[in-house]
Design a protein around this motif. Structure first.
Motif, PDB file in Angstrom:
ATOM      1  N   ALA A   1       2.430   1.726  -3.400  1.00 66.92           N
ATOM      2  CA  ALA A   1       1.400   2.208  -4.333  1.00 66.92           C
ATOM      3  C   ALA A   1       1.130   3.689  -4.092  1.00 66.92           C
ATOM      4  CB  ALA A   1       0.120   1.390  -4.171  1.00 66.92           C
ATOM      5  N   GLY A   2       1.060   4.073  -2.840  1.00 70.99           N
ATOM      6  CA  GLY A   2       0.798   5.475  -2.512  1.00 70.99           C
ATOM      7  C   GLY A   2       1.891   6.392  -3.024  1.00 70.99           C
TER       8      GLY A   2
ATOM      9  N   GLN B   1      -6.190  -1.505  -8.351  1.00 75.30           N
ATOM     10  CA  GLN B   1      -6.962  -0.614  -7.473  1.00 75.30           C
ATOM     11  C   GLN B   1      -6.674   0.841  -7.753  1.00 75.30           C
ATOM     12  OE1 GLN B   1      -6.196  -1.161  -3.289  1.00 75.30           O
ATOM     13  NE2 GLN B   1      -7.188  -3.161  -3.361  1.00 75.30           N
ATOM     14  N   ASN B   2      -5.391   1.145  -7.980  1.00 71.91           N
ATOM     15  CA  ASN B   2      -4.990   2.532  -8.165  1.00 71.91           C
ATOM     16  C   ASN B   2      -4.908   2.932  -9.627  1.00 71.91           C
ATOM     17  OD1 ASN B   2      -4.367   3.572  -5.382  1.00 71.91           O
ATOM     18  ND2 ASN B   2      -3.226   1.653  -5.382  1.00 71.91           N
TER      19      ASN B   2
ATOM     20  N   GLN C   1      -9.372   5.785   2.072  1.00 73.44           N
ATOM     21  CA  GLN C   1      -8.789   5.543   3.388  1.00 73.44           C
ATOM     22  C   GLN C   1      -8.179   6.826   3.960  1.00 73.44           C
ATOM     23  OE1 GLN C   1      -7.252   1.719   1.947  1.00 73.44           O
ATOM     24  NE2 GLN C   1      -6.930   1.216   4.092  1.00 73.44           N
TER      25      GLN C   1
ATOM     26  N   ALA D   1      -9.842  -2.495   1.742  1.00 72.89           N
ATOM     27  CA  ALA D   1      -9.146  -1.397   1.099  1.00 72.89           C
ATOM     28  C   ALA D   1     -10.161  -0.529   0.372  1.00 72.89           C
ATOM     29  CB  ALA D   1      -8.099  -1.924   0.140  1.00 72.89           C
TER      30      ALA D   1
ATOM     31  N   LYS E   1       1.751   6.683  -6.797  1.00 71.49           N
ATOM     32  CA  LYS E   1       0.613   7.529  -7.160  1.00 71.49           C
ATOM     33  C   LYS E   1       0.973   9.012  -7.009  1.00 71.49           C
ATOM     34  CE  LYS E   1      -4.319   7.197  -6.054  1.00 71.49           C
ATOM     35  NZ  LYS E   1      -5.189   6.606  -5.014  1.00 71.49           N
ATOM     36  N   GLN E   2       1.705   9.322  -5.934  1.00 76.08           N
ATOM     37  CA  GLN E   2       2.021  10.721  -5.644  1.00 76.08           C
ATOM     38  C   GLN E   2       3.156  11.274  -6.494  1.00 76.08           C
ATOM     39  OE1 GLN E   2       2.984  11.696  -1.632  1.00 76.08           O
ATOM     40  NE2 GLN E   2       0.910  11.446  -0.866  1.00 76.08           N
TER      41      GLN E   2
ATOM     42  N   ASP F   1       0.819  -1.194   0.000  1.00 80.30           N
ATOM     43  CA  ASP F   1       0.000   0.000   0.000  1.00 80.30           C
ATOM     44  C   ASP F   1       0.864   1.260   0.000  1.00 80.30           C
ATOM     45  OD1 ASP F   1      -2.622   0.420  -0.295  1.00 80.30           O
ATOM     46  OD2 ASP F   1      -3.190   0.036   1.793  1.00 80.30           O
TER      47      ASP F   1
ATOM     48  N   THR G   1      -0.918   5.407   5.652  1.00 81.48           N
ATOM     49  CA  THR G   1       0.048   4.726   4.803  1.00 81.48           C
ATOM     50  C   THR G   1      -0.622   3.921   3.691  1.00 81.48           C
ATOM     51  OG1 THR G   1       0.144   3.167   6.614  1.00 81.48           O
ATOM     52  CG2 THR G   1       1.990   4.654   6.393  1.00 81.48           C
ATOM     53  N   ALA G   2      -1.950   3.930   3.636  1.00 78.20           N
ATOM     54  CA  ALA G   2      -2.638   3.231   2.555  1.00 78.20           C
ATOM     55  C   ALA G   2      -2.607   4.091   1.303  1.00 78.20           C
ATOM     56  CB  ALA G   2      -4.081   2.942   2.961  1.00 78.20           C
ATOM     57  N   SER G   3      -2.875   3.442   0.150  1.00 83.07           N
ATOM     58  CA  SER G   3      -2.777   4.204  -1.095  1.00 83.07           C
ATOM     59  C   SER G   3      -4.114   4.784  -1.535  1.00 83.07           C
ATOM     60  CB  SER G   3      -2.209   3.310  -2.194  1.00 83.07           C
ATOM     61  OG  SER G   3      -3.025   2.166  -2.355  1.00 83.07           O
ATOM     62  N   SER G   4      -5.221   4.279  -0.998  1.00 80.01           N
ATOM     63  CA  SER G   4      -6.507   4.729  -1.534  1.00 80.01           C
ATOM     64  C   SER G   4      -6.963   6.016  -0.855  1.00 80.01           C
ATOM     65  CB  SER G   4      -7.567   3.642  -1.352  1.00 80.01           C
ATOM     66  OG  SER G   4      -8.254   3.821  -0.148  1.00 80.01           O
ATOM     67  N   SER G   5      -7.521   6.901  -1.658  1.00 79.83           N
ATOM     68  CA  SER G   5      -7.913   8.193  -1.110  1.00 79.83           C
ATOM     69  C   SER G   5      -9.106   8.048  -0.170  1.00 79.83           C
ATOM     70  CB  SER G   5      -8.223   9.179  -2.229  1.00 79.83           C
ATOM     71  OG  SER G   5      -9.138   8.593  -3.118  1.00 79.83           O
TER      72      SER G   5
ATOM     73  N   LEU H   1       0.318  13.831   3.582  1.00 84.91           N
ATOM     74  CA  LEU H   1      -0.667  13.979   2.505  1.00 84.91           C
ATOM     75  C   LEU H   1      -0.714  15.390   1.943  1.00 84.91           C
ATOM     76  CD1 LEU H   1      -3.658  11.854   3.818  1.00 84.91           C
ATOM     77  CD2 LEU H   1      -1.910  11.237   2.159  1.00 84.91           C
TER      78      LEU H   1
ATOM     79  N   ALA I   1     -10.946   0.246  -2.749  1.00 78.88           N
ATOM     80  CA  ALA I   1     -11.726  -0.127  -3.923  1.00 78.88           C
ATOM     81  C   ALA I   1     -11.509  -1.588  -4.251  1.00 78.88           C
ATOM     82  CB  ALA I   1     -11.321   0.728  -5.115  1.00 78.88           C
TER      83      ALA I   1
END
Lengths: 371, 666
Positions: A229-230, A249-250, B634, B421, A233-234, A226, B628-632, B149, B423
């Motif tokens: 991936a974050g 997912q992303n 979360q 998670a 993405k950034q 995760d 620390t998760a990637s999904s917005s 963030l 999605a």
């Protein structure tokens, strides 16, 4: 077929609980046992909670299984802390089971000896993908192992490097800096990815090497799939490796990787499953699929395992926990296989699945089989 | 009793007095017991701290004996997969981030203190210092969330430009990593500003008005007055406050763990490289450490080292602050003497402290216009830096309210997180058909986290607040001036300096790994860790309040023959009650926002669980997991949880303030 197995397992679990469970639960399971064959059979199959953790590669699937079993009385907690932490949690007994994508080595098994014999239950396959965030390259790039290794060695620093362009005719590559993102924790995903790099790059094999965590020559670290991936993405221009589900997912683009046969293969159900076709599985199930042969095999697939003491009760867990864990694993190896597929993981091939089920059946509580 | 009883011998009144005395004397046999019990509780602090040190010492022994102390802290080679542990990169990371924090934080903090005490219009003063205190109430994990963030992505371009433009300066240049030393140091700077500013403010407020007025009367501009009267007198206090800030920065864990990246193998080439600190590596690696005993020993060694360094820094800080206080007292005394002498018509003795040898200092700017310009520039800077201190707060609170407010709804507060998670995977690409499309997962809310926080903090408070107050009562009523009392007070000060992550680690190795109580991770173990953190705060906040209880009240009661324990119970505690409530609530508020001790002890849980002997979800842990998760989706939940946590803490602080207002002694 699947339905029958499920019912049988449910019924036997209910019977087992009829003995083990106490108080009001008792009555409930008795009444449901009478109506064998309906969906509600499995109610009260579980008696409490499972506290597990480890591999973030496998977390989406385990979480899904856990939430599906919630209606059957299971409280499932899975901490996505990385394969290294999954193994450590089993070693010190802080977890009921650990998730890891690379089988425990002999040293780790020896360290966990105080919890008794450790068994490996493979649960499914997944693909480690090289995901990137570059404007203008939305389709899958083609990359071979050596190029990827050179990117992670910091030797290729621009997206329009001739080594990348040479494999991607017709793709306009931007003159943009590559930012490498890697894991900062001990990770089975890392080990799977690095074994692909190591297989095609002597420099990688001799330098950073192939392990759950290494001394990275370049790049930014992040915790868990995760976290990587974050970061990807950034960060514009980033490349990182994650389990495919995280890339999907992303909505990341990811590369088709060149396999042993010389073909660029995209990870799909077919190409990932193919990786398990000719796998040799030793008796203790500690296998790795790595760069399997086959024309259309995805070269960077990985199995993932649940590791736990064969006798959870002797390792200090209650009988309820032992039976819950067994039922969880049984669910995962039956109904759960289809659910894994819906999350972009490949079910186990039949040969491996049978062996995995045999391990689950052999689990014990204080020396007696868990019925 | 009316005084007449003593002067007019009245047999009736005398017998009544005897009766009353007899009644009040009842229970005096309890006195030694109460004293012993309180002494025992105070002794418990010693036992606890001794066990803490011995345990950490024994557990870290393998790594120190393998590498030797010097090698362990200087070798740059921390590679768990190769089983080599040289903490050099961690020590360097700790020093680099703390240095950046001080370089940025201290000037700003001192400027805010100057602005509030000397320059701001009276009605702004309370507002600015209140706002800065608000900054202090925001928990570390929320700073981490905002830094990760918002700040880090927003500043990356600026950092890269800076690195490219000023690459000729050492340690600047190269590629900017999203997580790096600088951004970590910046967040630490924001976190220490309230501490440094508060202590500087206190010290500056005690600069004698005479001195300031004297400077102004001699024709000094405001800025010259600040430079010649305020700053020299408050220098020791400012240094002490900065050292306390340094102590905080060194031990800060969660915000750093989120922002620094976690590279341990080497020291970065520039301040824009990622790295690790002693505290962050403990938080990030403790879960992996048990499969290798050496790794665990190394982490505990890092904790011990961190503890030792913080201890030394805090001791120095206290030294400076005490010096500043005694110097001010001395100056006041001298000033009074000089004034008295002047009134008697004597000339001030040369060499007296009041003579200001610094006044006829040669000035660079001597014209009146020039001096006025310097004055306005300096005042502009001070005001500007104050604005700069308030800017992050405005941004942080703004984001918190907008983002967090957007996620909070009734169902958000009343449903449990699902653990899923953000999605469902967009699996058509994987399955090779277009049937399955991405859809949002139901993430649930934060009910279990709210209730878990209340439970964990509640248990800690219920146990620790009475113990803390009892120890404080011992120190004030029995221990004042005794060697044991002084010793215990010293130990309490030592405890105050233990970084919370080290307490977390301690509880992890003593209670979690050994599965005390049958389960490894448990809510009550988090309560223990938070309790260890709260204990010294409760004691230290109770001490001054108890000392403020007028001695005459005690003496009057004792003179009437009331036993000591009854004096404490009926006179001292009720009189001090509002102050004790305030101190305890502030300690609870501080504990409620702590993250590091909780992730070590309470485990990971999503469902609502009331049983404190099992994993419990808490707000800080939920935020940490979601950042620390990637999904917005979360991330949104993290903002919502953060706003809830901050509101909870502010509520506690507000109640604490109200309680303080009721106090009759202060």
């Amino acid at each position: 077929m699947r339905f029958r197995t499920f019912t049988a397992v449910g019924a036997s679990a209910v019977l087992a609980l009829g003995v083990a469970a106490c108080g009001s639960d008792d009555k409930k399971s008795d009444s449901t046992a009478a109506s064998t064959g309906t969906e509600t059979t499995a109610t009260a199959k579980f008696s409490g909670s499972i506290n597990a953790g480890g591999s973030t590669f496998a977390k989406p699937v385990y979480d899904t299984w856990g939430s599906k079993l919630k209606s059957q009385g299971l409280t499932f907690n899975y901490a996505g802390t990385g394969s290294g932490a999954g193994i450590a949690g089993v070693t010190d007994g802080t977890l009921d089971f650990g998730g890891t994508d690379s089988a425990m080595d002999d040293e780790e098994i020896a360290a966990a000896k105080k919890q008794g014999d450790i068994v490996h239950v493979p649960t499914f396959f997944g693909a480690v993908v090289a995901a990137y965030n570059v404007k203008g390259i939305e389709t899958g790039l083609k990359l071979d192992g050596e190029t990827l290794a050179n990117i992670f060695l910091g030797k290729i620093t621009k997206w329009n490097d001739p080594a990348i362009a040479g494999q991607n005719d017709g793709v306009t590559l931007p003159d943009e800096k590559i930012t490498v993102v890697h894991r900062s924790d001990e990770s089975g995903t890392t080990k799977a990815f690095l074994s692909y790099l190591g297989a095609y790059s002597k420099e990688w094999e001799k330098g950073p090497g192939v392990d759950k965590s290494v001394k990275w020559p370049t790049g930014t670290g992040a915790k868990g799939n995760d976290g990587v991936a974050g970061q990807v993405k950034q960060t514009e221009g980033a490349i990182g490796y994650v389990e495919q589900a995280y890339a999907l997912q992303n909505d990341f683009a990811y590369a088709s990787l060149k396999n042993k046969a010389g073909n660029y293969v995209e990870p799909t159900l077919e190409s990932v499953s193919a990786a398990g076709d000719n796998v040799e599985v030793p008796a203790d199930l500690r296998f790795s699929i790595g760069d399997a042969s086959g024309d259309q095999t995805y070269p960077d697939a990985s199995a993932t395992f649940i590791v736990l003491p064969k006798d959870l009760c002797k390792a200090g867990k209650s009988k309820d926990v032992a039976s819950d864990v067994k039922n969880f694993l049984t669910y995962g190896l039956t109904t759960g296989q289809e659910e894994a597929k819906q999350l972009a993981y490949a079910p186990l091939p039949a040969s491996v699945l049978d062996k995995a089920k045999a391990v689950v059946d052999s689990l014990e509580c204080n020396g007696a089989p868990i019925s | 009793m009316e005084s007449s009883t003593a002067t007019v011998p009245n047999p009736d009144a005398a017998s009544r007095l005897r009766e009353t005395l007899a009644r009040t004397k009842t229970g005096s046999w309890l006195d030694p017991w109460v004293k012993n019990a309180l002494t025992g509780l105070a002794g418990l602090i010693f036992v606890l701290l001794a066990y803490f040190l011995i345990k950490l010492g024994i557990e870290s022994e393998p790594v120190f004996s393998k590498y030797g102390f010097i090698d362990f802290i200087t070798k740059v080679d921390w590679l768990p997969s190769k089983d080599t542990y040289g903490a050099g990169a961690l020590v360097a990371g700790t020093l680099i981030t703390s240095a950046i924090a001080l370089l940025i934080g201290v000037p700003i903090a001192v400027a805010t203190a100057l602005f509030v005490t000397e320059l701001a219009p009276a009605r702004w003063r309370g507002l600015i210092s209140g706002t800065l205190e608000l900054l202090a109430a925001v928990p570390s994990v929320v700073y981490g969330l905002w830094g990760f963030l918002f700040l880090a992505p927003k500043l990356k371009g600026v950092e890269q430009w800076f690195a490219d433009t000023f690459s000729f300066i050492p340690f600047i240049g190269g590629d900017v990593s999203a997580a790096n030393y600088f951004i970590t140091g910046l967040i630490l700077a924001i976190m220490i500003i309230p501490i440094v500013s508060a202590i500087s403010r206190e010290v500056m407020a005690t600069v004698p008005t005479d001195h300031k007025e004297a400077a102004l009367a001699l024709g000094a501009t405001r800025w010259e007055m600040i430079r010649t009267a305020v700053l020299p007198y408050s220098r020791a206090g400012i240094v002490g406050g900065s050292m306390l800030g340094l102590g905080r920065a060194l031990g800060e864990t969660i915000a750093v763990a989120i922002l620094i990246g976690g590279a341990t193998a080497g020291v970065g080439d520039s301040i824009f490289s990622q790295g690790s600190t002693l505290a962050s590596v403990i938080a990030l690696e403790f879960q992996e450490a048990t499969s290798s005993p050496e790794h665990r020993a190394a982490l505990i060694g890092a904790g011990l080292l961190l503890f030792a360094v913080t201890l030394v820094i805090n001791a120095i800080a206290r030294g400076y602050i005490t010096r500043a206080e005694s110097r001010l007292k001395r100056a006041e005394r001298d000033a009074k003497k000089a004034v008295a002498a002047a009134e008697r018509g004597e000339a001030p003795k040369s060499g007296s402290r009041l003579s200001l040898p610094s006044i006829p200092r040669p000035e660079l700017v001597t014209t009146l216009r020039g001096r006025k310009r310097v004055d306005s520039i300096a005042r502009g800077w001070v005001a500007g830096l104050t604005g700069l201190a308030l800017l992050p707060l405005a941004l942080l609170l703004g984001f918190l309210v907008i983002k967090g407010g957007g996620s909070i709804s009734w169902s958000f507060l009343t449903s449990d997180p699902t653990g899923a998670a953000g999605a469902v995977a967009n699996t058509n690409r994987f399955l090779g058909d277009a049937a399955v499309t991405a859809q949002a997962n139901d993430l649930g809310g934060i009910r279990s986290a709210i209730l878990g926080t209340l439970e964990v903090v509640g248990i800690a408070a219920a146990v620790v607040v009475p113990i803390g107050i009892a120890v404080a009562v011992y120190l004030v009523e029995y221990g004042e001036g005794t060697w044991f009392g002084n010793f215990v007070r010293y130990l309490v000060d030592v405890m105050t300096g233990v970084p919370s992550v080290v307490f977390g680690l301690f509880v992890y190795i003593t209670l979690v790994v050994s599965q005390v109580g049958g389960a490894p991770f448990a809510g009550w173990k988090a309560s223990v860790a938070l309790g260890l953190l709260m204990l010294p705060i409760v004691i230290n906040s109770a001490l001054p309040v108890l000392r403020l209880v007028p001695q005459q009240l005690r003496e009057a009661a004792l003179a009437l023959g009331v036993p000591r324990w009854k004096v404490i119970l009926r006179i001292v505690l009720p009189t001090a009650a509002p102050g004790l409530v305030t101190g305890s609530l502030l300690a609870i508020a501080r504990a409620a926002g702590e993250t590091a001790p909780i992730i070590f002890t309470a485990g990971v849980a999503t469902a609502l669980a009331g049983d404190p002997n099992g994993p419990l979800n808490t707000l800080p842990a939920q935020i940490y997991a979601d950042v620390t998760a990637s999904s917005s989706a979360q991330h949104d939940r993290a903002w919502g949880a953060a706003l809830t946590l901050v509101v909870l803490i502010l509520l506690l602080s507000l109640i604490a303030r109200l309680a303080q207002r009721r106090s009759r002694i202060s």
